[in-house]
Design an enzyme around this catalytic site. Sequence first.
Site, PDB file in Angstrom:
ATOM      1  N   GLU A   1       0.845  -8.963 -12.345  1.00  0.00           N
ATOM      2  CA  GLU A   1       0.769  -7.559 -11.928  1.00  0.00           C
ATOM      3  C   GLU A   1       2.043  -6.773 -12.223  1.00  0.00           C
ATOM      4  O   GLU A   1       3.157  -7.306 -12.130  1.00  0.00           O
ATOM      5  CB  GLU A   1       0.486  -7.513 -10.426  1.00  0.00           C
ATOM      6  CG  GLU A   1       0.177  -6.123  -9.890  1.00  0.00           C
ATOM      7  CD  GLU A   1      -0.616  -6.205  -8.610  1.00  0.00           C
ATOM      8  OE1 GLU A   1      -1.854  -6.241  -8.692  1.00  0.00           O
ATOM      9  OE2 GLU A   1       0.001  -6.263  -7.529  1.00  0.00           O
TER      10      GLU A   1
ATOM     11  N   LYS B   1       3.974  -3.790 -10.622  1.00  0.00           N
ATOM     12  CA  LYS B   1       4.018  -3.061  -9.346  1.00  0.00           C
ATOM     13  C   LYS B   1       5.458  -2.669  -9.051  1.00  0.00           C
ATOM     14  O   LYS B   1       6.315  -3.523  -8.886  1.00  0.00           O
ATOM     15  CB  LYS B   1       3.444  -3.955  -8.233  1.00  0.00           C
ATOM     16  CG  LYS B   1       3.523  -3.367  -6.848  1.00  0.00           C
ATOM     17  CD  LYS B   1       2.674  -4.130  -5.839  1.00  0.00           C
ATOM     18  CE  LYS B   1       3.184  -5.523  -5.566  1.00  0.00           C
ATOM     19  NZ  LYS B   1       2.437  -6.183  -4.461  1.00  0.00           N
TER      20      LYS B   1
ATOM     21  N   LYS C   1      -5.806  -1.648 -10.566  1.00  0.00           N
ATOM     22  CA  LYS C   1      -5.707  -1.874  -9.132  1.00  0.00           C
ATOM     23  C   LYS C   1      -5.402  -0.544  -8.451  1.00  0.00           C
ATOM     24  O   LYS C   1      -4.332   0.032  -8.647  1.00  0.00           O
ATOM     25  CB  LYS C   1      -4.633  -2.911  -8.827  1.00  0.00           C
ATOM     26  CG  LYS C   1      -4.857  -3.641  -7.535  1.00  0.00           C
ATOM     27  CD  LYS C   1      -3.953  -4.842  -7.434  1.00  0.00           C
ATOM     28  CE  LYS C   1      -4.104  -5.484  -6.071  1.00  0.00           C
ATOM     29  NZ  LYS C   1      -2.934  -6.266  -5.700  1.00  0.00           N
TER      30      LYS C   1
ATOM     31  N   GLU D   1     -12.599  -7.473  -3.505  1.00  0.00           N
ATOM     32  CA  GLU D   1     -11.529  -8.025  -2.675  1.00  0.00           C
ATOM     33  C   GLU D   1     -11.921  -8.089  -1.203  1.00  0.00           C
ATOM     34  O   GLU D   1     -12.402  -7.108  -0.637  1.00  0.00           O
ATOM     35  CB  GLU D   1     -10.271  -7.173  -2.825  1.00  0.00           C
ATOM     36  CG  GLU D   1      -9.103  -7.676  -1.977  1.00  0.00           C
ATOM     37  CD  GLU D   1      -7.860  -6.843  -2.171  1.00  0.00           C
ATOM     38  OE1 GLU D   1      -7.304  -6.871  -3.281  1.00  0.00           O
ATOM     39  OE2 GLU D   1      -7.449  -6.163  -1.219  1.00  0.00           O
TER      40      GLU D   1
ATOM     41  N   ASN E   1      -7.686 -11.756  -0.552  1.00  0.00           N
ATOM     42  CA  ASN E   1      -6.326 -11.257  -0.388  1.00  0.00           C
ATOM     43  C   ASN E   1      -5.671 -11.951   0.800  1.00  0.00           C
ATOM     44  O   ASN E   1      -6.158 -11.864   1.923  1.00  0.00           O
ATOM     45  CB  ASN E   1      -6.333  -9.737  -0.177  1.00  0.00           C
ATOM     46  CG  ASN E   1      -4.964  -9.117  -0.421  1.00  0.00           C
ATOM     47  OD1 ASN E   1      -3.955  -9.809  -0.411  1.00  0.00           O
ATOM     48  ND2 ASN E   1      -4.944  -7.811  -0.634  1.00  0.00           N
TER      49      ASN E   1
ATOM     50  N   GLU F   1      -5.196 -13.861  -4.086  1.00  0.00           N
ATOM     51  CA  GLU F   1      -4.297 -12.730  -4.300  1.00  0.00           C
ATOM     52  C   GLU F   1      -3.187 -12.701  -3.246  1.00  0.00           C
ATOM     53  O   GLU F   1      -3.440 -12.901  -2.062  1.00  0.00           O
ATOM     54  CB  GLU F   1      -5.056 -11.407  -4.188  1.00  0.00           C
ATOM     55  CG  GLU F   1      -6.276 -11.271  -5.052  1.00  0.00           C
ATOM     56  CD  GLU F   1      -7.038  -9.996  -4.728  1.00  0.00           C
ATOM     57  OE1 GLU F   1      -8.245  -9.967  -4.977  1.00  0.00           O
ATOM     58  OE2 GLU F   1      -6.436  -9.030  -4.208  1.00  0.00           O
ATOM     59  N   SER F   2      -1.985 -12.424  -3.684  1.00  0.00           N
ATOM     60  CA  SER F   2      -0.816 -12.154  -2.817  1.00  0.00           C
ATOM     61  C   SER F   2      -0.189 -13.419  -2.225  1.00  0.00           C
ATOM     62  O   SER F   2      -0.881 -14.378  -1.889  1.00  0.00           O
ATOM     63  CB  SER F   2      -1.166 -11.208  -1.672  1.00  0.00           C
ATOM     64  OG  SER F   2      -1.678  -9.997  -2.139  1.00  0.00           O
TER      65      SER F   2
END
Length: 261
Positions: free
Chosen positions: A55, A57, A118, A167, A187, A217-218
Amino acid sequence: MNILDKIIAHKKLEVAKLMREVSLEKLVKSPNFNRTPISLKRALTAKNSTGIIAEFKRKSPSKGIINDKVSIGEVTQGYLDANVAAQSILTELEFFSGSIIDLIQARAVNETIPILRKDFIVDGFQIVESKAIGADAILLIAAYLTKEELKNYGKLAEDLGLEVLYEVHNQEELDKIDLNHKMIGINNRNLKTFEVDLENSISLIKNIPENCIKVSESGISDPKIITGLKAYGFQGFLIGETFMKSENPGLACLEFISQIR
């Protein structure tokens, strides 16, 4: 209001303004609108795929500025050199300092792997816009969308040739989605509190059918975590901050991938 509520309230005002200024006709006439999207599903499940969705960001509501020094072009090339499966780009401006220009510039560099846009989708207009700026897939977040919105927005995206990463963060959100052959992202960050718990992926995956593609995710900061998540059935791993907090995100990504066993 929690953070997610604030983001959505602002996003609805932003999109309403955008729709007054930009016509659907203009979006449909964009050069990227006629390109054939690259499949995120195929990229994640291909033989020898790293499964990494890297990603771009700059900042987040929880961390503040992560990296506002590097350019989207150099990071995109770095991710390509690291052999990521796909790229994710935050296009939300107010809270994440992203923009659709980031995605357009990344697409100019990246012609070979899928790009996930996103953002916080609150209107079908944004899905048409996603196609027009060169995205291959969009994110639909079950935390704030209704069952009907998830279905309708998903159908619109598919009609445009875009894929959807749905998500979720808990079982209630998972229950809103028709799970047949979908791409599901779990997530590990609670969007209302922004707290991270990797156990979230492991506890929810058992309720997702085999025919779905599963993405964690994350909060993925160590290559060993990838190995563990793969054992549970995950094929995709969305990672941003771990790479972006480095001076050279592409190099950080390359080193990370080289350690995955």
